[in-house]
Design a protein around this motif. Structure first.
Motif, PDB file in Angstrom:
ATOM      1  N   LEU A  11      39.373  45.862  55.493  1.00 25.79           N
ATOM      2  CA  LEU A  11      40.976  45.555  55.919  1.00 25.79           C
ATOM      3  C   LEU A  11      41.018  45.659  57.538  1.00 25.79           C
ATOM      4  O   LEU A  11      40.349  46.423  58.245  1.00 25.79           O
ATOM      5  CB  LEU A  11      41.651  46.948  55.399  1.00 25.79           C
ATOM      6  CG  LEU A  11      43.053  46.706  55.757  1.00 25.79           C
ATOM      7  CD1 LEU A  11      43.928  45.730  55.155  1.00 25.79           C
ATOM      8  CD2 LEU A  11      43.739  48.094  55.226  1.00 25.79           C
ATOM      9  N   ARG A  38      35.463  30.250  53.406  1.00 26.87           N
ATOM     10  CA  ARG A  38      36.347  31.067  52.873  1.00 26.87           C
ATOM     11  C   ARG A  38      37.245  30.615  51.801  1.00 26.87           C
ATOM     12  O   ARG A  38      37.501  29.090  51.614  1.00 26.87           O
ATOM     13  CB  ARG A  38      37.123  31.558  53.918  1.00 26.87           C
ATOM     14  CG  ARG A  38      37.977  31.012  54.386  1.00 26.87           C
ATOM     15  CD  ARG A  38      38.989  31.543  55.624  1.00 26.87           C
ATOM     16  NE  ARG A  38      39.923  30.516  56.133  1.00 26.87           N
ATOM     17  CZ  ARG A  38      40.728  30.908  57.452  1.00 26.87           C
ATOM     18  NH1 ARG A  38      40.291  31.915  58.048  1.00 26.87           N
ATOM     19  NH2 ARG A  38      41.695  29.979  57.638  1.00 26.87           N
ATOM     20  N   ALA A  40      40.719  31.645  49.730  1.00 24.89           N
ATOM     21  CA  ALA A  40      41.761  32.520  49.547  1.00 24.89           C
ATOM     22  C   ALA A  40      42.243  32.642  48.143  1.00 24.89           C
ATOM     23  O   ALA A  40      41.856  31.530  47.266  1.00 24.89           O
ATOM     24  CB  ALA A  40      42.972  32.357  50.496  1.00 24.89           C
ATOM     25  N   PRO A  87      47.206  37.301  59.180  1.00 20.95           N
ATOM     26  CA  PRO A  87      47.349  37.622  57.633  1.00 20.95           C
ATOM     27  C   PRO A  87      46.763  36.442  56.913  1.00 20.95           C
ATOM     28  O   PRO A  87      46.079  36.294  55.721  1.00 20.95           O
ATOM     29  CB  PRO A  87      48.747  37.600  57.343  1.00 20.95           C
ATOM     30  CG  PRO A  87      49.203  38.201  58.689  1.00 20.95           C
ATOM     31  CD  PRO A  87      48.459  37.476  59.553  1.00 20.95           C
ATOM     32  N   ASP A  89      44.301  34.684  57.425  1.00 21.33           N
ATOM     33  CA  ASP A  89      42.864  34.874  57.171  1.00 21.33           C
ATOM     34  C   ASP A  89      42.295  35.415  56.078  1.00 21.33           C
ATOM     35  O   ASP A  89      41.023  35.544  56.024  1.00 21.33           O
ATOM     36  CB  ASP A  89      42.202  35.425  58.531  1.00 21.33           C
ATOM     37  CG  ASP A  89      42.533  34.528  59.869  1.00 21.33           C
ATOM     38  OD1 ASP A  89      42.545  35.052  61.008  1.00 21.33           O
ATOM     39  OD2 ASP A  89      42.269  33.316  59.808  1.00 21.33           O
ATOM     40  N   THR A  90      43.227  36.020  55.452  1.00 13.49           N
ATOM     41  CA  THR A  90      42.790  36.808  54.376  1.00 13.49           C
ATOM     42  C   THR A  90      42.024  36.193  53.339  1.00 13.49           C
ATOM     43  O   THR A  90      42.511  35.043  52.685  1.00 13.49           O
ATOM     44  CB  THR A  90      44.076  37.437  53.685  1.00 13.49           C
ATOM     45  OG1 THR A  90      44.531  38.767  54.521  1.00 13.49           O
ATOM     46  CG2 THR A  90      43.510  38.204  52.390  1.00 13.49           C
ATOM     47  N   VAL A 112      38.005  39.909  53.115  1.00  9.88           N
ATOM     48  CA  VAL A 112      38.616  40.244  54.420  1.00  9.88           C
ATOM     49  C   VAL A 112      40.310  40.300  54.183  1.00  9.88           C
ATOM     50  O   VAL A 112      40.519  39.252  53.550  1.00  9.88           O
ATOM     51  CB  VAL A 112      38.259  39.244  55.396  1.00  9.88           C
ATOM     52  CG1 VAL A 112      39.103  39.491  56.773  1.00  9.88           C
ATOM     53  CG2 VAL A 112      36.916  39.307  55.991  1.00  9.88           C
ATOM     54  N   THR A 113      40.604  41.265  54.334  1.00  8.90           N
ATOM     55  CA  THR A 113      42.224  41.459  54.159  1.00  8.90           C
ATOM     56  C   THR A 113      42.802  41.699  55.614  1.00  8.90           C
ATOM     57  O   THR A 113      42.386  42.623  56.122  1.00  8.90           O
ATOM     58  CB  THR A 113      42.557  42.723  53.094  1.00  8.90           C
ATOM     59  OG1 THR A 113      41.839  42.265  52.042  1.00  8.90           O
ATOM     60  CG2 THR A 113      43.827  42.570  52.894  1.00  8.90           C
ATOM     61  N   VAL A 114      43.642  41.165  56.115  1.00 11.79           N
ATOM     62  CA  VAL A 114      44.360  41.221  57.197  1.00 11.79           C
ATOM     63  C   VAL A 114      45.702  41.608  56.767  1.00 11.79           C
ATOM     64  O   VAL A 114      46.641  40.638  56.169  1.00 11.79           O
ATOM     65  CB  VAL A 114      44.174  40.001  58.058  1.00 11.79           C
ATOM     66  CG1 VAL A 114      45.123  40.289  59.477  1.00 11.79           C
ATOM     67  CG2 VAL A 114      43.059  39.490  58.325  1.00 11.79           C
ATOM     68  N   SER A 115      46.289  42.765  57.353  1.00 10.06           N
ATOM     69  CA  SER A 115      47.764  43.202  57.084  1.00 10.06           C
ATOM     70  C   SER A 115      48.552  42.582  58.317  1.00 10.06           C
ATOM     71  O   SER A 115      48.301  42.546  59.475  1.00 10.06           O
ATOM     72  CB  SER A 115      47.743  44.550  56.767  1.00 10.06           C
ATOM     73  OG  SER A 115      47.261  45.404  57.920  1.00 10.06           O
TER      74      SER A 115
END
Length: 116
Positions: A11, A38, A40, A87, A89-90, A112-115
């Motif tokens: 994260l 990647r 999503a 975000p 890029d999550t 990968v988690t982008v907040s």
């Protein structure tokens, strides 16, 4: 038996950084071109970056200037340094062998988690 193991996901906040690693075994790593992809949730898997056996990188437009692909042949590892994360890029990030005997082999992925 060839194996690719990704690590380094997790994260991160928007604007932050993460470094992914993909460790290869069972192959002659130095002669293979490698790539990061990647996927999503709900989307198709998309190409992110490639590095040739000689170290030449190429990037998808959406990550150019923010992500850096590199390799350490002594460690049989390819890296993806991700800066200024967004975000969008999550995703689950995968590495893939692009050339040689084991062409088309995928790793298991790292999330990968982008907040925001």
């Amino acid at each position: 038996q060839v194996q690719l193991v990704e690590s380094g996901g997790g994260l991160a906040q928007a604007g932050g950084s993460l470094r992914l690693s993909c460790a290869a075994s069972g192959m002659t790593f130095s002669v293979a071109s490698m790539a990061w992809y990647r996927q999503a949730q709900g989307n198709e898997r998309e190409w992110v970056a490639t590095i040739s056996s000689s170290g030449t990188p190429n990037y998808a437009q959406v990550v150019k200037g923010r992500f850096t692909i590199s390799r350490d042949n002594a460690k049989n590892t390819v890296y993806l340094q991700m800066n200024n994360l967004k975000p969008e890029d999550t995703a689950v990030y995968y590495c893939k062998i692009l050339s040689g005997r084991y062409i088309g082999t995928w790793g298991q992925g790292t999330l990968v988690t982008v907040s925001s």
